[in-house]
Design an enzyme around this catalytic site. Structure first.
Site, short mmCIF file in Angstrom:
data_model
loop_
_atom_site.label_atom_id
_atom_site.label_comp_id
_atom_site.label_asym_id
_atom_site.label_seq_id
_atom_site.Cartn_x
_atom_site.Cartn_y
_atom_site.Cartn_z
N ASP A 60 0.85 -1.20 0.00
CA ASP A 60 0.00 0.00 0.00
C ASP A 60 0.89 1.25 0.00
OD1 ASP A 60 -2.08 1.82 0.15
OD2 ASP A 60 -2.47 1.51 2.28
N ASN A 102 -1.99 3.41 12.96
CA ASN A 102 -3.24 2.69 13.20
C ASN A 102 -3.02 1.20 12.97
OD1 ASN A 102 -6.23 2.39 13.43
ND2 ASN A 102 -5.92 1.58 11.38
N HIS A 103 -2.06 0.90 12.08
CA HIS A 103 -1.81 -0.49 11.70
C HIS A 103 -0.35 -0.62 11.32
CE1 HIS A 103 -3.42 1.97 8.36
NE2 HIS A 103 -2.33 1.58 7.77
N GLN A 168 -2.89 -5.15 6.58
CA GLN A 168 -2.60 -4.05 7.52
C GLN A 168 -3.33 -4.27 8.84
OE1 GLN A 168 -4.00 -1.11 4.69
NE2 GLN A 168 -1.96 -0.25 4.42
N ASP A 170 -4.67 -3.94 12.44
CA ASP A 170 -4.76 -2.79 13.35
C ASP A 170 -3.95 -3.05 14.61
OD1 ASP A 170 -6.77 -1.76 11.60
OD2 ASP A 170 -7.61 -0.68 13.31
N ARG A 198 2.09 14.14 9.74
CA ARG A 198 0.75 13.99 9.17
C ARG A 198 0.24 12.66 9.75
NH1 ARG A 198 -1.62 9.76 5.87
NH2 ARG A 198 -3.23 10.67 4.58
N ASP A 200 -1.79 9.64 9.93
CA ASP A 200 -2.61 8.80 9.06
C ASP A 200 -3.77 8.19 9.83
OD1 ASP A 200 -2.72 7.34 6.39
OD2 ASP A 200 -2.64 5.62 7.74
N GLU A 242 -5.13 13.43 9.47
CA GLU A 242 -5.94 12.97 8.36
C GLU A 242 -7.24 12.45 8.94
OE1 GLU A 242 -6.72 9.68 4.99
OE2 GLU A 242 -5.66 9.17 6.82
N HIS A 307 -3.02 12.05 -2.67
CA HIS A 307 -2.60 10.82 -3.34
C HIS A 307 -3.72 9.77 -3.31
CE1 HIS A 307 -2.21 10.27 0.91
NE2 HIS A 307 -2.05 8.98 0.75
N ASP A 308 -4.81 10.07 -2.62
CA ASP A 308 -5.94 9.14 -2.56
C ASP A 308 -7.03 9.58 -3.54
OD1 ASP A 308 -4.85 7.46 -0.61
OD2 ASP A 308 -5.51 8.80 1.01
C1 NOJ Z 1 -4.80 6.92 4.41
C2 NOJ Z 1 -3.77 7.09 3.34
O1 NOJ Z 1 -3.88 8.38 2.79
C3 NOJ Z 1 -4.01 6.00 2.33
O2 NOJ Z 1 -3.23 6.19 1.17
C4 NOJ Z 1 -3.74 4.67 2.98
O3 NOJ Z 1 -4.07 3.62 2.09
C5 NOJ Z 1 -4.57 4.51 4.26
N1 NOJ Z 1 -4.58 5.68 5.09
C6 NOJ Z 1 -4.05 3.37 5.10
O4 NOJ Z 1 -2.87 3.76 5.76
#
Ligand code: NOJ
Ligand code: CA
Length: 545
Positions: A60, A102-103, A168, A170, A198, A200, A242, A307-308
């Site tokens: 990822d 988180n993971h 991933q 948790d 930042r 996540d 985020e 980027h998402d």
């Molecule tokens: C948010 C990130 O912006 C994203 O790209 C990612 O796949 C997930 N969190 C998991 O970490």
């Protein structure tokens, strides 16, 4: 007056992997990134958000970490990181790292030991269940790609919990030992010179986890503790969260200014695209009106694209369909049933006037602007790539092989460079735009330079103004005795619009054309704007200092 740095920042997002390859192996690295710092200084940004660069199996794009304490060898060494961050500091550029806690990746030694040995302390780092919980088919962050939030592990003979991909797991952030690890990660990277993180997936970090638990963001005390760890070790470090929040949840994340400093403004972002789709400013004004007032030293981070996928989940179904129709009409452009996996320029039909308008709004809305690599030259997407990879193609530096990203054979690149057509590197690249005074890049540089000279937009208090045309967004930002105005026409038609500037404005200085505007009636001052036109003005008719 005290003005924290994050209120005057312009942030630039870099994925080291796809930015610049310094050693020619097809993968971006810190050596390559360091070589581009002069380019970034020229762009007038003063903070780089580095996406994850830690050892990772890269299922990822690095958001699946296997070791928090070093640099992925594909990107260089810890020494290369330090050299890069010092070179950034020499240019007045801060560095923010992604804090992905988180993971972990399933490859992380904590998880490997946890699954093998039920007596290991690492077992309790993760969240397990003997039976598949009844709600296991709910709460997936990537619907359509993942079918469950509980995956069976044959070695542990247990199900493990994961909100994101199956690989991933948790972390149990309720476990004090895990909290200690997170503190250690924060302290380590602060010591190595970062100015913050930042954070996540923030809402998921502060949620109690486990079978039968259904809370969400229900551990705010942990957010306070994380913040204390950060601030004790570096007073001016910031958390940029985020968190794609509905307005009513925002106060919990800012607290009394004792939790996160900055939250990414997903709520306004989605309404911004609705406003663009409609050619109507009201969704932006209404979105800000719905948001609570935030504590003095807290801030919104405004962005166009990340980027998402462009996540539209906070819009109503009908609104989301409007945005889909305007900017992502084909099924292959849409993702997870809620978003659009496209870059800004192609979404806006590569219309220069509209691209400028979008950037101008992002630079002036109340908050700190966050740019993403490639948008400053109008890069496109590659919809042949999977999921969000469509918008993660390498930076286009020049009309040379691999767009100047790497000297490796094309087949060895981490992701293919976009070649050919309207958005190919042959046409869209940094070198060509640097030589063209009319280019988008030169325009962005001009606007970021101006934005740095107008701190009112980032650090001031803002109010939206009454206008006679709903297509026009008019805003006044005030810092101490000085006020600036931003006026934007979201429609494709030229407009003459009356704006109520409020009292006390006797002249306006146009910051873009250096012309004076006489103001006879501040309550009904008339502006003329081209299709998608915009104005930045300083009140008092005086100096831009
Ligand atoms: C948010 C990130 O912006 C994203 O790209 C990612 O796949 C997930 N969190 C998991 O970490
Ligand atoms: Ca490399």
């Amino acid at each position: 007056m005290e003005r924290p740095w994050h209120k005057s920042a312009i942030v630039y997002t870099v994925d080291v992997e796809t930015f610049a390859d310094g050693n020619g192996d097809g993968i971006g690295d810190f050596q390559g990134l360091a070589g581009k710092l002069d380019y970034l200084a020229g762009l007038n940004i003063n903070c780089i958000w580095l996406q994850p660069f830690f050892p990772s199996p890269n299922r990822d794009h690095g958001y699946d970490i296997a070791d928090y304490y070093t640099v992925d060898p594909r990107h260089g060494t810890l020494g290369d990181f330090v050299e890069f961050s010092q070179a950034a500091r020499d240019r007045g550029i801060r560095v923010i790292a992604d804090l992905v806690v988180n993971h972990t990746s399933i490859d992380h030694p904590w998880f490997q030991e946890a699954r093998r040995d039920e007596k290991s302390k690492y077992r309790q780092y993760y969240v397990w269940s003997k039976d598949k919980p009844a709600n296991a088919d709910q709460g997936m962050v990537f619907p359509g790609k993942e079918k469950t939030t509980w995956t069976w592990d044959d070695c542990a003979k247990r199900y493990y919990y994961h909100r994101f991909y199956w690989h991933q797991p948790d972390l149990d952030t309720g476990n004090p030992a895990v909290r200690n690890e997170i503190d250690k990660i924060i302290k380590c990277w602060l010591q190595l010179g970062v100015s913050g993180f930042r954070v996540d997936a923030l809402p998921f970090i502060i949620t109690s986890k486990g079978p039968g638990k259904s809370g969400f963001g229900d551990c705010p005390e942990y957010l306070v503790a994380m913040r204390q760890c950060l601030s004790w070790h570096r007073g001016d470090a910031v958390f940029m969260g985020e968190a794609n929040l509905p307005p009513e949840q925002v106060p919990m994340y800012f607290g009394e200014g004792d939790r996160v400093h900055v939250i990414f403004n997903f709520f306004v972002n989605q309404h911004f695209f609705l406003a663009l789709a409609r050619g109507d400013a009201r969704p932006i004004v209404d979105a800000y009106a719905a948001l609570p007032k935030i504590p003095e030293f807290c801030q919104w981070a405004n962005f166009l694209r990340t980027h998402d996928e462009l996540d539209l989940a906070r819009l109503t179904d009908a609104e989301r369909q409007e945005v889909f129709r305007a900017f992502g009409p084909e099924p292959n452009m849409q993702l997870y049933g809620r978003g659009i996996r496209r870059r800004l320029a192609p979404m806006l039909g590569n219309d220069r006037a509209r691209i400028e308008l979008a950037h101008s709004i992002m630079l002036t809305l109340p908050g700190t602007p966050v740019l993403r690599y490639g948008d400053e030259i109008g890069m496109g997407e590659n919809l042949a790539l999977e999921e969000r990879d469509s918008i993660r193609t390498p930076m286009q530096w020049a009309n040379t092989s691999n767009g100047g990203f790497s000297t490796a054979p094309a087949g060895r690149l981490v992701l293919p460079v976009i070649g050919g057509g309207e958005f190919g590197y042959e046409k869209v690249n940094v070198a060509a735009q640097q030589r063209d005074p009319e280019s988008l890049l030169n325009w962005v540089e001009k606007m970021t330079r101006l934005r740095m000279r107008v701190p009112e937009f980032g650090a001031g208090s803002a109010a939206f103004l009454e206008t006679s045309d709903p297509a026009v967004l008019a805003q006044c930002s005030t810092l101490g005795p000085s006020s600036v105005f931003a006026v934007h026409n979201l429609s494709a038609r030229g407009v003459e619009v009356d704006v109520n500037l409020g009292r006390g404005v006797d002249g306006l200085f146009d910051l873009l054309t250096n012309r004076e505007h006489e103001v006879r009636s501040p309550e009904r001052h008339r502006f003329q704007l081209n299709p998608y036109g915009y104005l930045w003005l300083r009140s008092g008719g005086g100096n831009d200092t």
